[in-house]
Design a protein around this motif. Structure first.
Motif, PDB file in Angstrom:
ATOM      1  N   GLN A 125       0.824  -1.207   0.000  1.00 20.50           N
ATOM      2  CA  GLN A 125       0.000   0.000   0.000  1.00 20.50           C
ATOM      3  C   GLN A 125       0.860   1.260   0.000  1.00 20.50           C
ATOM      4  OE1 GLN A 125      -3.314   0.075  -0.492  1.00 20.50           O
ATOM      5  NE2 GLN A 125      -3.067  -2.142  -0.769  1.00 20.50           N
ATOM      6  N   VAL A 126       2.005   1.196   0.655  1.00 16.75           N
ATOM      7  CA  VAL A 126       2.939   2.330   0.612  1.00 16.75           C
ATOM      8  C   VAL A 126       3.496   2.463  -0.794  1.00 16.75           C
ATOM      9  CG1 VAL A 126       5.115   3.270   1.473  1.00 16.75           C
ATOM     10  CG2 VAL A 126       3.534   2.133   3.054  1.00 16.75           C
TER      11      VAL A 126
ATOM     12  N   ALA B  11       2.082   1.703  -3.505  1.00 19.12           N
ATOM     13  CA  ALA B  11       1.032   2.247  -4.377  1.00 19.12           C
ATOM     14  C   ALA B  11       0.980   3.772  -4.317  1.00 19.12           C
ATOM     15  CB  ALA B  11      -0.316   1.654  -3.987  1.00 19.12           C
ATOM     16  N   LYS B  12       1.353   4.349  -3.175  1.00 23.01           N
ATOM     17  CA  LYS B  12       1.350   5.814  -3.035  1.00 23.01           C
ATOM     18  C   LYS B  12       2.496   6.455  -3.819  1.00 23.01           C
ATOM     19  CE  LYS B  12      -0.672   5.773   1.622  1.00 23.01           C
ATOM     20  NZ  LYS B  12      -0.463   6.149   3.053  1.00 23.01           N
ATOM     21  N   PHE B  13       3.463   5.629  -4.219  1.00 26.58           N
ATOM     22  CA  PHE B  13       4.618   6.142  -4.950  1.00 26.58           C
ATOM     23  C   PHE B  13       4.721   5.450  -6.322  1.00 26.58           C
ATOM     24  CE2 PHE B  13       5.406   7.202  -0.580  1.00 26.58           C
ATOM     25  CZ  PHE B  13       6.070   8.422  -0.622  1.00 26.58           C
ATOM     26  N   HIS B  14       3.575   5.400  -7.013  1.00 29.91           N
ATOM     27  CA  HIS B  14       3.507   4.922  -8.398  1.00 29.91           C
ATOM     28  C   HIS B  14       4.003   3.485  -8.540  1.00 29.91           C
ATOM     29  CE1 HIS B  14       2.948   9.195  -9.174  1.00 29.91           C
ATOM     30  NE2 HIS B  14       4.121   9.437  -8.610  1.00 29.91           N
TER      31      HIS B  14
ATOM     32  N   GLY C 177       3.524  -0.798  -6.601  1.00 31.69           N
ATOM     33  CA  GLY C 177       2.657  -1.813  -6.019  1.00 31.69           C
ATOM     34  C   GLY C 177       3.392  -3.133  -5.949  1.00 31.69           C
TER      35      GLY C 177
ATOM     36  N   CYS D 103       8.403   0.522  -6.444  1.00 35.26           N
ATOM     37  CA  CYS D 103       7.788   1.814  -6.736  1.00 35.26           C
ATOM     38  C   CYS D 103       8.858   2.715  -7.343  1.00 35.26           C
ATOM     39  CB  CYS D 103       7.165   2.430  -5.486  1.00 35.26           C
ATOM     40  SG  CYS D 103       8.327   2.799  -4.150  1.00 35.26           S
TER      41      CYS D 103
ATOM     42  N   GLU E  84      12.197  13.117  -2.653  1.00 35.96           N
ATOM     43  CA  GLU E  84      11.014  12.368  -2.214  1.00 35.96           C
ATOM     44  C   GLU E  84      11.362  11.240  -1.245  1.00 35.96           C
ATOM     45  OE1 GLU E  84       8.096  11.293  -5.296  1.00 35.96           O
ATOM     46  OE2 GLU E  84       9.415  12.304  -6.716  1.00 35.96           O
TER      47      GLU E  84
ATOM     48  N   SER F 182      10.045  11.332   2.422  1.00 40.97           N
ATOM     49  CA  SER F 182       8.603  11.062   2.501  1.00 40.97           C
ATOM     50  C   SER F 182       8.325   9.572   2.393  1.00 40.97           C
ATOM     51  CB  SER F 182       7.864  11.817   1.390  1.00 40.97           C
ATOM     52  OG  SER F 182       7.997  13.208   1.542  1.00 40.97           O
ATOM     53  N   LEU F 183       9.064   8.894   1.504  1.00 43.34           N
ATOM     54  CA  LEU F 183       8.893   7.453   1.357  1.00 43.34           C
ATOM     55  C   LEU F 183       9.292   6.728   2.635  1.00 43.34           C
ATOM     56  CD1 LEU F 183       8.389   4.863  -0.227  1.00 43.34           C
ATOM     57  CD2 LEU F 183      10.652   5.122  -1.279  1.00 43.34           C
TER      58      LEU F 183
ATOM     59  N   GLU G 184       6.615   7.188   5.302  1.00 43.96           N
ATOM     60  CA  GLU G 184       5.439   6.348   5.084  1.00 43.96           C
ATOM     61  C   GLU G 184       5.716   4.903   5.491  1.00 43.96           C
ATOM     62  OE1 GLU G 184       2.337   6.893   4.170  1.00 43.96           O
ATOM     63  OE2 GLU G 184       2.538   9.060   3.891  1.00 43.96           O
TER      64      GLU G 184
END
Length: 334
Positions: free
Chosen positions: A294-295, A297-300, A302, A310, A317, A320-321, A324
């Motif tokens: 799910q994390v 998925a937030k960064f393009h 899966g 991702c 960035e 931030s990754l 998360e």
């Protein structure tokens, strides 16, 4: 993990339809994903060998970019089908896509030309792009799913030693030698059936994981530059300059992503590799306990619950990754 759960009647019907399509089509092209790993190549070449062994009159093709490390020792060189071939065979061939979750990741794929497309995969089916989607995301590898298909019809069709070897390589690769969470009793039974074809597991493991001084130099770099976050995210970053210096490909960048997987205090491992051609950084994620898809998925991206991928556009960035991922660790431990 618990034993893989699936509806046997549904799977039997899907396998029957897959076999029917293979029998009905005289031209078949088998695809897999870009930046191929053991499972992508193992599932592709295992299926290609099985079809060629049992239907020698069919025209069977296997395409995708080559892998600098795995070829030609583990797998034969891929083919390249040009535009002329696609134009002359438009609407006249079956496309089978293995181990690939979405169209964008299919290697050397020309969309819209196949008579029918079949997807065979073990990633979450977020993009059911094919006419027939045979997807079981609790299986440890696409190679496991395809090997099961071949074993189901073993009384009618031959599963050769070479096809079994390809499938076994794929299963070993995606389950970490039967160590990762997606390994089930089914995985072990399928693996055992493949070994019974006369495979030597020691030789296969040596060929898959042989080291060179180049990979050792890369490991030295990883051990000297890794970062461990306060909550257990361990990662390394390798830019294009370093890739060239170490004579590595982009796909090699994730080679040591599992290095810290069993280290005390580490929950999630990550490799971040620069891809200058696509102007992004490719991220491979692995986890021991915390679900990470799910994390991703937030960064393009899966993938699986404990193995995902991702991307980030810049290293800006990265904090931030990591944040998360640390949040996911916290929620898992709550």
């Amino acid at each position: 993990m618990d034993e893989v759960k699936f509806n046997a009647k549904v799977m039997k019907k899907e396998f029957k339809l897959l076999l029917k399509e293979i029998i009905a089509n005289n031209i078949i092209v088998v695809y897999r994903h870009t930046l191929p790993d053991f499972d992508a190549l193992g599932s592709q070449m295992g299926l290609v060998n099985w079809i060629k062994d049992n239907f020698p009159k069919k025209e069977v093709h296997y395409v995708g970019e080559r892998h600098a490390t795995f070829m030609p020792d583990l797998f034969i060189e891929p083919e390249e089908l040009n535009n002329e071939w696609y134009e002359s065979n438009k609407g006249n061939y079956l496309a089978i896509v293995v181990d690939t979750a979405n169209v964008a990741r299919i290697s050397e794929y020309v969309e819209g030309y196949a008579k029918k497309v079949i997807k065979i995969d073990h990633h979450p089916n977020v993009e059911p792009f094919a006419d027939m989607n045979i997807v079981y995301d609790k299986f440890g590898a696409a190679s496991e799913l395809l090997a099961l298909f071949c074993l189901v019809y073993e009384n009618r069709y031959n599963l050769s030693k070479e096809a079994a070897r390809c499938f076994y390589v794929g299963i070993i690769g995606d389950t970490g030698g039967f160590k990762y969470p997606d390994t089930s009793g089914m995985t072990l039974r399928v693996g055992a059936s493949l070994l019974d074809k006369g495979l030597n597991p020691s030789d296969i493991n040596l060929s898959m994981y042989k080291s060179t001084f180049k990979t050792m130099e890369f490991l030295k770099y990883v051990l000297n530059t890794y970062t461990l976050s306060p909550k257990g995210v361990c990662y390394y970053v390798i830019d294009d300059k370093k890739l060239k210096e170490l004579d590595l490909t982009i796909n090699d960048g994730k080679l040591h992503v599992n290095t810290f997987r069993n280290v005390e205090g580490v929950d999630i491992c990550m490799s971040i590799t620069e891809d200058v051609n696509d102007q992004k950084w490719r991220v491979s994620l692995r986890s021991t306990r915390t679900k990470i898809n799910q994390v991703a998925a937030k960064f393009h991206g899966g993938g699986h619950e404990f193995a995902s991928g991702c991307e980030i556009k810049t290293l800006d960035e990265l904090p931030s990754l990591v944040a998360e991922l640390e949040k996911a660790i916290g929620e898992n431990n709550a």
